[in-house]
Scaffold this motif. Structure first.
Motif, PDB file in Angstrom:
ATOM      1  N   VAL A  26      14.609  35.905  98.882  1.00  0.00           N
ATOM      2  CA  VAL A  26      12.737  35.966  98.628  1.00  0.00           C
ATOM      3  C   VAL A  26      12.710  35.835  99.659  1.00  0.00           C
ATOM      4  CG1 VAL A  26      11.435  33.868  97.827  1.00  0.00           C
ATOM      5  CG2 VAL A  26      13.877  34.483  96.505  1.00  0.00           C
ATOM      6  N   ALA A  27      11.216  35.932  99.856  1.00  0.00           N
ATOM      7  CA  ALA A  27      10.095  36.438 100.430  1.00  0.00           C
ATOM      8  C   ALA A  27       8.984  35.425 100.027  1.00  0.00           C
ATOM      9  CB  ALA A  27       8.679  37.992 100.487  1.00  0.00           C
ATOM     10  N   PHE A  28       8.120  34.767 101.429  1.00  0.00           N
ATOM     11  CA  PHE A  28       7.069  34.067 101.604  1.00  0.00           C
ATOM     12  C   PHE A  28       6.628  34.087 102.601  1.00  0.00           C
ATOM     13  CE2 PHE A  28      10.692  31.631 101.681  1.00  0.00           C
ATOM     14  CZ  PHE A  28      10.492  30.426 102.735  1.00  0.00           C
ATOM     15  N   LEU A  29       5.159  33.612 102.379  1.00  0.00           N
ATOM     16  CA  LEU A  29       3.795  33.253 103.515  1.00  0.00           C
ATOM     17  C   LEU A  29       5.035  32.387 104.810  1.00  0.00           C
ATOM     18  CD1 LEU A  29       0.828  34.747 102.306  1.00  0.00           C
ATOM     19  CD2 LEU A  29       2.505  35.734 103.552  1.00  0.00           C
ATOM     20  N   ASP A  30       4.439  32.397 105.515  1.00  0.00           N
ATOM     21  CA  ASP A  30       5.222  31.366 106.881  1.00  0.00           C
ATOM     22  C   ASP A  30       4.488  30.032 106.214  1.00  0.00           C
ATOM     23  OD1 ASP A  30       5.153  29.808 109.336  1.00  0.00           O
ATOM     24  OD2 ASP A  30       6.493  31.147 110.069  1.00  0.00           O
ATOM     25  N   ILE A  31       4.475  28.803 107.123  1.00  0.00           N
ATOM     26  CA  ILE A  31       3.043  27.927 106.993  1.00  0.00           C
ATOM     27  C   ILE A  31       2.098  27.524 108.269  1.00  0.00           C
ATOM     28  CG2 ILE A  31       3.896  26.791 104.461  1.00  0.00           C
ATOM     29  CD1 ILE A  31       4.732  24.856 106.511  1.00  0.00           C
ATOM     30  N   GLY A  32       3.261  28.114 108.943  1.00  0.00           N
ATOM     31  CA  GLY A  32       2.434  27.879 110.187  1.00  0.00           C
ATOM     32  C   GLY A  32       2.251  29.515 110.796  1.00  0.00           C
ATOM     33  N   PRO A  33       1.379  30.386 110.110  1.00  0.00           N
ATOM     34  CA  PRO A  33       1.708  31.601 111.056  1.00  0.00           C
ATOM     35  C   PRO A  33       1.440  32.203 112.300  1.00  0.00           C
ATOM     36  CG  PRO A  33      -0.341  31.750 109.318  1.00  0.00           C
ATOM     37  CD  PRO A  33       0.401  30.611 109.544  1.00  0.00           C
ATOM     38  N   PHE A  34       1.621  33.253 112.687  1.00  0.00           N
ATOM     39  CA  PHE A  34       1.186  34.120 113.547  1.00  0.00           C
ATOM     40  C   PHE A  34       0.153  34.547 113.824  1.00  0.00           C
ATOM     41  CE2 PHE A  34       5.668  32.983 115.559  1.00  0.00           C
ATOM     42  CZ  PHE A  34       5.310  32.112 116.290  1.00  0.00           C
ATOM     43  N   THR A  35       0.326  35.662 112.773  1.00  0.00           N
ATOM     44  CA  THR A  35      -0.676  36.666 112.184  1.00  0.00           C
ATOM     45  C   THR A  35      -0.835  36.287 111.092  1.00  0.00           C
ATOM     46  OG1 THR A  35       0.662  38.730 112.360  1.00  0.00           O
ATOM     47  CG2 THR A  35      -1.267  37.796 114.261  1.00  0.00           C
ATOM     48  N   THR A  36      -2.166  36.652 110.138  1.00  0.00           N
ATOM     49  CA  THR A  36      -2.076  37.006 108.366  1.00  0.00           C
ATOM     50  C   THR A  36      -1.487  37.416 108.264  1.00  0.00           C
ATOM     51  OG1 THR A  36      -4.741  36.749 108.821  1.00  0.00           O
ATOM     52  CG2 THR A  36      -3.762  37.239 106.607  1.00  0.00           C
ATOM     53  N   GLY A  37      -0.085  37.256 107.248  1.00  0.00           N
ATOM     54  CA  GLY A  37       0.655  37.977 106.213  1.00  0.00           C
ATOM     55  C   GLY A  37       1.980  37.582 107.131  1.00  0.00           C
ATOM     56  N   HIS A  38       1.811  37.094 107.946  1.00  0.00           N
ATOM     57  CA  HIS A  38       3.617  36.628 109.096  1.00  0.00           C
ATOM     58  C   HIS A  38       3.994  36.240 107.604  1.00  0.00           C
ATOM     59  CE1 HIS A  38       5.677  33.647 111.979  1.00  0.00           C
ATOM     60  NE2 HIS A  38       6.507  34.359 110.821  1.00  0.00           N
ATOM     61  N   THR A  39       4.900  37.071 107.409  1.00  0.00           N
ATOM     62  CA  THR A  39       6.143  36.546 105.772  1.00  0.00           C
ATOM     63  C   THR A  39       7.639  36.045 106.438  1.00  0.00           C
ATOM     64  OG1 THR A  39       4.842  38.066 104.617  1.00  0.00           O
ATOM     65  CG2 THR A  39       7.065  37.518 103.796  1.00  0.00           C
ATOM     66  N   LEU A  40       8.075  35.495 105.608  1.00  0.00           N
ATOM     67  CA  LEU A  40       9.628  35.114 106.062  1.00  0.00           C
ATOM     68  C   LEU A  40      10.411  35.972 105.058  1.00  0.00           C
ATOM     69  CD1 LEU A  40       9.023  31.330 106.912  1.00  0.00           C
ATOM     70  CD2 LEU A  40       9.632  33.029 108.480  1.00  0.00           C
ATOM     71  N   ILE A  41      11.543  35.725 105.309  1.00  0.00           N
ATOM     72  CA  ILE A  41      12.496  36.876 104.712  1.00  0.00           C
ATOM     73  C   ILE A  41      13.548  35.255 104.302  1.00  0.00           C
ATOM     74  CG2 ILE A  41      13.851  38.409 102.896  1.00  0.00           C
ATOM     75  CD1 ILE A  41      10.738  39.014 103.970  1.00  0.00           C
ATOM     76  N   VAL A  42      14.179  35.322 103.033  1.00  0.00           N
ATOM     77  CA  VAL A  42      15.623  33.760 102.902  1.00  0.00           C
ATOM     78  C   VAL A  42      16.442  35.015 101.649  1.00  0.00           C
ATOM     79  CG1 VAL A  42      14.183  32.356 104.126  1.00  0.00           C
ATOM     80  CG2 VAL A  42      14.194  32.321 101.643  1.00  0.00           C
ATOM     81  N   PRO A  43      17.479  34.139 102.714  1.00  0.00           N
ATOM     82  CA  PRO A  43      18.785  34.185 101.566  1.00  0.00           C
ATOM     83  C   PRO A  43      18.460  33.219 100.883  1.00  0.00           C
ATOM     84  CG  PRO A  43      19.766  33.624 103.464  1.00  0.00           C
ATOM     85  CD  PRO A  43      18.106  34.155 104.153  1.00  0.00           C
ATOM     86  N   LYS A  44      19.340  33.466  99.495  1.00  0.00           N
ATOM     87  CA  LYS A  44      18.840  32.965  98.228  1.00  0.00           C
ATOM     88  C   LYS A  44      20.094  31.798  97.973  1.00  0.00           C
ATOM     89  CE  LYS A  44      16.641  35.370  94.422  1.00  0.00           C
ATOM     90  NZ  LYS A  44      16.016  36.091  93.469  1.00  0.00           N
ATOM     91  N   ARG A  45      20.651  31.786  98.843  1.00  0.00           N
ATOM     92  CA  ARG A  45      21.953  31.061  98.323  1.00  0.00           C
ATOM     93  C   ARG A  45      22.208  30.717 100.236  1.00  0.00           C
ATOM     94  NH1 ARG A  45      26.730  31.334 102.033  1.00  0.00           N
ATOM     95  NH2 ARG A  45      26.465  33.394 102.405  1.00  0.00           N
ATOM     96  N   HIS A  46      22.352  28.716 100.196  1.00  0.00           N
ATOM     97  CA  HIS A  46      21.962  28.175 101.149  1.00  0.00           C
ATOM     98  C   HIS A  46      22.578  29.448 102.501  1.00  0.00           C
ATOM     99  CE1 HIS A  46      20.721  25.519 104.515  1.00  0.00           C
ATOM    100  NE2 HIS A  46      21.660  25.031 105.070  1.00  0.00           N
ATOM    101  N   ALA A  47      22.334  29.980 104.010  1.00  0.00           N
ATOM    102  CA  ALA A  47      23.928  29.843 105.318  1.00  0.00           C
ATOM    103  C   ALA A  47      22.337  29.924 106.499  1.00  0.00           C
ATOM    104  CB  ALA A  47      23.961  31.315 104.521  1.00  0.00           C
ATOM    105  N   VAL A  48      23.406  29.440 107.545  1.00  0.00           N
ATOM    106  CA  VAL A  48      22.440  28.880 108.852  1.00  0.00           C
ATOM    107  C   VAL A  48      21.845  29.823 109.442  1.00  0.00           C
ATOM    108  CG1 VAL A  48      22.464  27.077 110.516  1.00  0.00           C
ATOM    109  CG2 VAL A  48      23.853  26.969 108.119  1.00  0.00           C
ATOM    110  N   THR A  49      22.718  30.984 109.710  1.00  0.00           N
ATOM    111  CA  THR A  49      22.154  31.796 110.101  1.00  0.00           C
ATOM    112  C   THR A  49      23.174  33.337 109.796  1.00  0.00           C
ATOM    113  OG1 THR A  49      24.598  32.214 111.817  1.00  0.00           O
ATOM    114  CG2 THR A  49      23.148  30.772 112.673  1.00  0.00           C
TER     115      THR A  49
END
Length: 139
Positions: A26-49
């Motif tokens: 899943v991709a969603f916007l960072d709540i503390g963005p460095f710049t406009t559009g800063h997006t995070l991509i995360v796996p749906k399954r919990h994985a630490v690293t």
């Protein structure tokens, strides 16, 4: 296990400004963005690293990151370039312990700086490290 905000976002139990998803990420916007559009991509399954991801999850993370990067470049949002960044472990700056890739649009003169690089090691030192890594890659 302690509550994971990214797991809550994936499950739809926490607010997020979703951008895109694929079967595994899943991709969603960072709540503390460095710049406009800063997006995070995360796996749906919990994985630490990153190294906790399956090869399929790592591929899906890269694929979705590439899609978001292309969208940032063509969206009309300010984007002169991009950084892709992933911290693995506290010492590397990871502060949410659920693997995530940052896709950060960059602007000329935005003031963001990467860490200062140390002096270049000798070729012999580089070759020694390469040999160590090749050995660790053997099945």
């Amino acid at each position: 296990m302690t509550a994971c905000i990214f797991c809550a976002i994936v499950a739809g139990e926490a607010e997020a400004s979703r951008v895109a998803e694929n079967e595994l990420c899943v991709a969603f916007l960072d709540i503390g963005p460095f710049t406009t559009g800063h997006t995070l991509i995360v796996p749906k399954r919990h994985a630490v690293t990153f190294t906790d991801l399956t090869p399929q999850e790592a591929g899906a993370l890269a694929e979705l990151g590439q899609r978001v990067a292309r969208a940032l470049q063509t969206s009309g949002l300010p984007c002169d370039g991009l950084n892709l960044w992933m911290a693995n472990g506290e010492v590397a700056g990871q502060d949410v312990f659920h693997a995530h890739l940052h896709v950060i649009p960059r602007l000329s003169g935005d003031g963001l700086k990467m860490a200062v690089r140390p002096a270049h090691p000798s070729r012999a030192a580089l070759d020694k490290v390469a040999a160590t890594l090749r050995s660790a890659l053997q099945p």
